[in-house]
Design a protein around this motif. Structure first.
Motif, PDB file in Angstrom:
ATOM      1  N   TYR A  65     -16.359   0.271 -12.954  1.00  0.00           N
ATOM      2  CA  TYR A  65     -16.070  -0.667 -14.029  1.00  0.00           C
ATOM      3  C   TYR A  65     -14.585  -1.044 -14.000  1.00  0.00           C
ATOM      4  O   TYR A  65     -14.225  -2.215 -14.123  1.00  0.00           O
ATOM      5  CB  TYR A  65     -16.438  -0.064 -15.386  1.00  0.00           C
ATOM      6  CG  TYR A  65     -16.092  -0.959 -16.549  1.00  0.00           C
ATOM      7  CD1 TYR A  65     -16.840  -2.095 -16.830  1.00  0.00           C
ATOM      8  CD2 TYR A  65     -15.001  -0.678 -17.363  1.00  0.00           C
ATOM      9  CE1 TYR A  65     -16.508  -2.929 -17.885  1.00  0.00           C
ATOM     10  CE2 TYR A  65     -14.664  -1.496 -18.410  1.00  0.00           C
ATOM     11  CZ  TYR A  65     -15.416  -2.626 -18.673  1.00  0.00           C
ATOM     12  OH  TYR A  65     -15.085  -3.443 -19.707  1.00  0.00           O
ATOM     13  N   TYR A  66     -13.731  -0.051 -13.808  1.00  0.00           N
ATOM     14  CA  TYR A  66     -12.294  -0.305 -13.726  1.00  0.00           C
ATOM     15  C   TYR A  66     -11.970  -1.217 -12.548  1.00  0.00           C
ATOM     16  O   TYR A  66     -11.148  -2.134 -12.661  1.00  0.00           O
ATOM     17  CB  TYR A  66     -11.529   1.021 -13.615  1.00  0.00           C
ATOM     18  CG  TYR A  66     -10.047   0.830 -13.435  1.00  0.00           C
ATOM     19  CD1 TYR A  66      -9.241   0.507 -14.523  1.00  0.00           C
ATOM     20  CD2 TYR A  66      -9.461   0.958 -12.181  1.00  0.00           C
ATOM     21  CE1 TYR A  66      -7.874   0.312 -14.361  1.00  0.00           C
ATOM     22  CE2 TYR A  66      -8.106   0.754 -12.007  1.00  0.00           C
ATOM     23  CZ  TYR A  66      -7.315   0.433 -13.094  1.00  0.00           C
ATOM     24  OH  TYR A  66      -5.982   0.226 -12.923  1.00  0.00           O
ATOM     25  N   ILE A  67     -12.610  -0.967 -11.415  1.00  0.00           N
ATOM     26  CA  ILE A  67     -12.397  -1.806 -10.224  1.00  0.00           C
ATOM     27  C   ILE A  67     -12.824  -3.239 -10.518  1.00  0.00           C
ATOM     28  O   ILE A  67     -12.133  -4.196 -10.143  1.00  0.00           O
ATOM     29  CB  ILE A  67     -13.157  -1.234  -9.008  1.00  0.00           C
ATOM     30  CG1 ILE A  67     -12.562   0.106  -8.603  1.00  0.00           C
ATOM     31  CG2 ILE A  67     -13.151  -2.200  -7.841  1.00  0.00           C
ATOM     32  CD1 ILE A  67     -11.121   0.081  -8.199  1.00  0.00           C
ATOM     33  N   SER A  68     -13.952  -3.411 -11.202  1.00  0.00           N
ATOM     34  CA  SER A  68     -14.410  -4.757 -11.562  1.00  0.00           C
ATOM     35  C   SER A  68     -13.378  -5.466 -12.440  1.00  0.00           C
ATOM     36  O   SER A  68     -13.091  -6.647 -12.243  1.00  0.00           O
ATOM     37  CB  SER A  68     -15.748  -4.698 -12.302  1.00  0.00           C
ATOM     38  OG  SER A  68     -16.746  -4.188 -11.473  1.00  0.00           O
ATOM     39  N   MET A  69     -12.823  -4.747 -13.388  1.00  0.00           N
ATOM     40  CA  MET A  69     -11.797  -5.337 -14.258  1.00  0.00           C
ATOM     41  C   MET A  69     -10.533  -5.681 -13.463  1.00  0.00           C
ATOM     42  O   MET A  69      -9.917  -6.729 -13.689  1.00  0.00           O
ATOM     43  CB  MET A  69     -11.433  -4.378 -15.395  1.00  0.00           C
ATOM     44  CG  MET A  69     -12.546  -4.128 -16.394  1.00  0.00           C
ATOM     45  SD  MET A  69     -12.884  -5.562 -17.407  1.00  0.00           S
ATOM     46  CE  MET A  69     -14.361  -6.197 -16.677  1.00  0.00           C
ATOM     47  N   ALA A  70     -10.156  -4.827 -12.521  1.00  0.00           N
ATOM     48  CA  ALA A  70      -8.979  -5.093 -11.692  1.00  0.00           C
ATOM     49  C   ALA A  70      -9.202  -6.331 -10.825  1.00  0.00           C
ATOM     50  O   ALA A  70      -8.289  -7.154 -10.667  1.00  0.00           O
ATOM     51  CB  ALA A  70      -8.665  -3.880 -10.820  1.00  0.00           C
ATOM     52  N   ILE A  71     -10.384  -6.472 -10.266  1.00  0.00           N
ATOM     53  CA  ILE A  71     -10.704  -7.641  -9.439  1.00  0.00           C
ATOM     54  C   ILE A  71     -10.640  -8.904 -10.285  1.00  0.00           C
ATOM     55  O   ILE A  71     -10.069  -9.925  -9.874  1.00  0.00           O
ATOM     56  CB  ILE A  71     -12.098  -7.485  -8.791  1.00  0.00           C
ATOM     57  CG1 ILE A  71     -12.085  -6.355  -7.763  1.00  0.00           C
ATOM     58  CG2 ILE A  71     -12.546  -8.794  -8.145  1.00  0.00           C
ATOM     59  CD1 ILE A  71     -13.461  -5.926  -7.290  1.00  0.00           C
ATOM     60  N   LYS A  72     -11.207  -8.847 -11.476  1.00  0.00           N
ATOM     61  CA  LYS A  72     -11.186 -10.020 -12.364  1.00  0.00           C
ATOM     62  C   LYS A  72      -9.769 -10.369 -12.795  1.00  0.00           C
ATOM     63  O   LYS A  72      -9.426 -11.542 -12.915  1.00  0.00           O
ATOM     64  CB  LYS A  72     -12.075  -9.775 -13.578  1.00  0.00           C
ATOM     65  CG  LYS A  72     -13.547  -9.763 -13.235  1.00  0.00           C
ATOM     66  CD  LYS A  72     -14.393  -9.422 -14.443  1.00  0.00           C
ATOM     67  CE  LYS A  72     -15.864  -9.291 -14.049  1.00  0.00           C
ATOM     68  NZ  LYS A  72     -16.689  -8.846 -15.188  1.00  0.00           N
ATOM     69  N   LYS A 128      -6.967  -9.797 -11.077  1.00  0.00           N
ATOM     70  CA  LYS A 128      -6.233 -10.366  -9.934  1.00  0.00           C
ATOM     71  C   LYS A 128      -6.650 -11.814  -9.697  1.00  0.00           C
ATOM     72  O   LYS A 128      -5.846 -12.635  -9.280  1.00  0.00           O
ATOM     73  CB  LYS A 128      -6.482  -9.543  -8.670  1.00  0.00           C
ATOM     74  CG  LYS A 128      -5.792  -8.208  -8.672  1.00  0.00           C
ATOM     75  CD  LYS A 128      -6.098  -7.438  -7.412  1.00  0.00           C
ATOM     76  CE  LYS A 128      -5.485  -6.054  -7.451  1.00  0.00           C
ATOM     77  NZ  LYS A 128      -5.859  -5.251  -6.287  1.00  0.00           N
ATOM     78  N   ASN A 129      -7.938 -12.112  -9.894  1.00  0.00           N
ATOM     79  CA  ASN A 129      -8.486 -13.468  -9.775  1.00  0.00           C
ATOM     80  C   ASN A 129      -8.050 -14.151  -8.484  1.00  0.00           C
ATOM     81  O   ASN A 129      -7.571 -15.278  -8.488  1.00  0.00           O
ATOM     82  CB  ASN A 129      -8.106 -14.304 -10.997  1.00  0.00           C
ATOM     83  CG  ASN A 129      -8.995 -15.520 -11.130  1.00  0.00           C
ATOM     84  OD1 ASN A 129     -10.105 -15.556 -10.614  1.00  0.00           O
ATOM     85  ND2 ASN A 129      -8.510 -16.523 -11.830  1.00  0.00           N
ATOM     86  N   ASP A 130      -8.237 -13.472  -7.355  1.00  0.00           N
ATOM     87  CA  ASP A 130      -7.864 -13.990  -6.041  1.00  0.00           C
ATOM     88  C   ASP A 130      -8.875 -15.061  -5.617  1.00  0.00           C
ATOM     89  O   ASP A 130     -10.015 -14.755  -5.290  1.00  0.00           O
ATOM     90  CB  ASP A 130      -7.825 -12.853  -5.023  1.00  0.00           C
ATOM     91  CG  ASP A 130      -7.257 -13.278  -3.682  1.00  0.00           C
ATOM     92  OD1 ASP A 130      -7.030 -14.485  -3.474  1.00  0.00           O
ATOM     93  OD2 ASP A 130      -7.036 -12.387  -2.838  1.00  0.00           O
ATOM     94  N   GLN A 131      -8.444 -16.319  -5.623  1.00  0.00           N
ATOM     95  CA  GLN A 131      -9.329 -17.437  -5.313  1.00  0.00           C
ATOM     96  C   GLN A 131      -9.218 -17.877  -3.852  1.00  0.00           C
ATOM     97  O   GLN A 131      -9.605 -18.996  -3.516  1.00  0.00           O
ATOM     98  CB  GLN A 131      -9.022 -18.616  -6.247  1.00  0.00           C
ATOM     99  CG  GLN A 131      -9.328 -18.336  -7.698  1.00  0.00           C
ATOM    100  CD  GLN A 131     -10.803 -18.091  -7.948  1.00  0.00           C
ATOM    101  OE1 GLN A 131     -11.673 -18.758  -7.386  1.00  0.00           O
ATOM    102  NE2 GLN A 131     -11.110 -17.095  -8.772  1.00  0.00           N
ATOM    103  N   VAL A 178     -12.449 -14.443  -2.485  1.00  0.00           N
ATOM    104  CA  VAL A 178     -12.206 -13.001  -2.383  1.00  0.00           C
ATOM    105  C   VAL A 178     -12.657 -12.320  -3.672  1.00  0.00           C
ATOM    106  O   VAL A 178     -13.295 -11.260  -3.645  1.00  0.00           O
ATOM    107  CB  VAL A 178     -10.716 -12.725  -2.072  1.00  0.00           C
ATOM    108  CG1 VAL A 178     -10.383 -11.258  -2.242  1.00  0.00           C
ATOM    109  CG2 VAL A 178     -10.382 -13.192  -0.677  1.00  0.00           C
ATOM    110  N   ARG A 179     -12.373 -12.948  -4.822  1.00  0.00           N
ATOM    111  CA  ARG A 179     -12.765 -12.374  -6.119  1.00  0.00           C
ATOM    112  C   ARG A 179     -14.279 -12.203  -6.197  1.00  0.00           C
ATOM    113  O   ARG A 179     -14.770 -11.120  -6.534  1.00  0.00           O
ATOM    114  CB  ARG A 179     -12.286 -13.284  -7.246  1.00  0.00           C
ATOM    115  CG  ARG A 179     -12.737 -12.849  -8.622  1.00  0.00           C
ATOM    116  CD  ARG A 179     -12.368 -13.930  -9.658  1.00  0.00           C
ATOM    117  NE  ARG A 179     -12.676 -13.516 -11.003  1.00  0.00           N
ATOM    118  CZ  ARG A 179     -13.850 -13.725 -11.596  1.00  0.00           C
ATOM    119  NH1 ARG A 179     -14.821 -14.334 -10.948  1.00  0.00           N
ATOM    120  NH2 ARG A 179     -14.042 -13.314 -12.831  1.00  0.00           N
ATOM    121  N   ASP A 180     -15.019 -13.258  -5.882  1.00  0.00           N
ATOM    122  CA  ASP A 180     -16.478 -13.190  -5.975  1.00  0.00           C
ATOM    123  C   ASP A 180     -17.066 -12.218  -4.963  1.00  0.00           C
ATOM    124  O   ASP A 180     -18.023 -11.503  -5.256  1.00  0.00           O
ATOM    125  CB  ASP A 180     -17.092 -14.587  -5.793  1.00  0.00           C
ATOM    126  CG  ASP A 180     -16.756 -15.517  -6.943  1.00  0.00           C
ATOM    127  OD1 ASP A 180     -16.405 -15.015  -8.038  1.00  0.00           O
ATOM    128  OD2 ASP A 180     -16.829 -16.740  -6.747  1.00  0.00           O
TER     129      ASP A 180
END
Length: 188
Positions: free
Chosen positions: A48-55, A57-60, A84-86
């Motif tokens: 869950y934390y990793i998902s929040m970190a990815i969101k 960063k929002n690397d498009q 990359v985000r998706d």
């Protein structure tokens, strides 16, 4: 060492240790249950934390690759264009689904069938799974997405080292897949 062989060796070793533990003792059984639930909560919390970190960063950055073809068909792999985000979110979602499936299997094996040794084994294997998860390495441990960690991430090799033919990132494969996509649209 090959991850599949390593998983088998660790599983067999942990099962041998589990055979020595007296799960008939209510205290040991309680601590085993608490340990299993704690490990699963930690694993789910980390993902869950990793998902929040990815969101956050929002690397498009655009990521193009040709997905590995299915072994059951003769069709070539499909062109995948994503960010990359998706991509990272989808890979983390796959890891979450595998944790949920493991919890469901444990619910059946322990809750319905009454087996206790798998609780001990899966508690240890859950920690090993987190240690090997690429999103954890990239987003939590801060390792660069280079080499083996370069996107798209390769699937773990099979039992005898044969990988399932991971995604192709070379320009020739991407160009060929784009031609197939473009050609099929013209034909319709």
């Amino acid at each position: 060492m090959n991850p599949a062989v390593q998983n088998m060796v660790i599983s067999l070793g942990v099962m041998q240790i589990a055979r020595k533990i007296s799960f008939e003792d209510p205290d040991i059984l309680l601590y085993t249950r608490i340990g299993y639930v704690t490990v699963q909560v930690i694993v789910l919390g980390l993902y869950y934390y990793i998902s929040m970190a990815i969101k956050s960063k929002n690397d498009q950055t655009v990521l193009k690759y040709v997905d590995a073809p299915s072994a059951m068909t003769q069709e070539p792999g499909q062109l995948v264009t994503t960010t990359v985000r998706d991509y990272d979110l989808s890979e983390t979602s796959k890891l979450l689904r595998s944790v949920y499936m493991g919890i469901a299997m444990m619910g059946f094996l322990h809750g319905y069938m009454g087996y206790t040794q798998p609780l001990f084994v899966q508690g240890i294997m859950g920690l090993k799974g987190v240690y090997e998860a690429v999103p954890i390495k990239v987003h939590l441990l801060g390792q660069k997405a280079e080499g083996d960690l370069k996107r798209p991430w390769k699937a773990a090799g099979g039992m005898f080292g044969a990988a399932a033919g991971g995604p192709q990132t070379d320009n020739a494969a991407i160009t060929e897949a784009e031609k197939r996509v473009g050609g099929s649209k013209k034909d319709e």
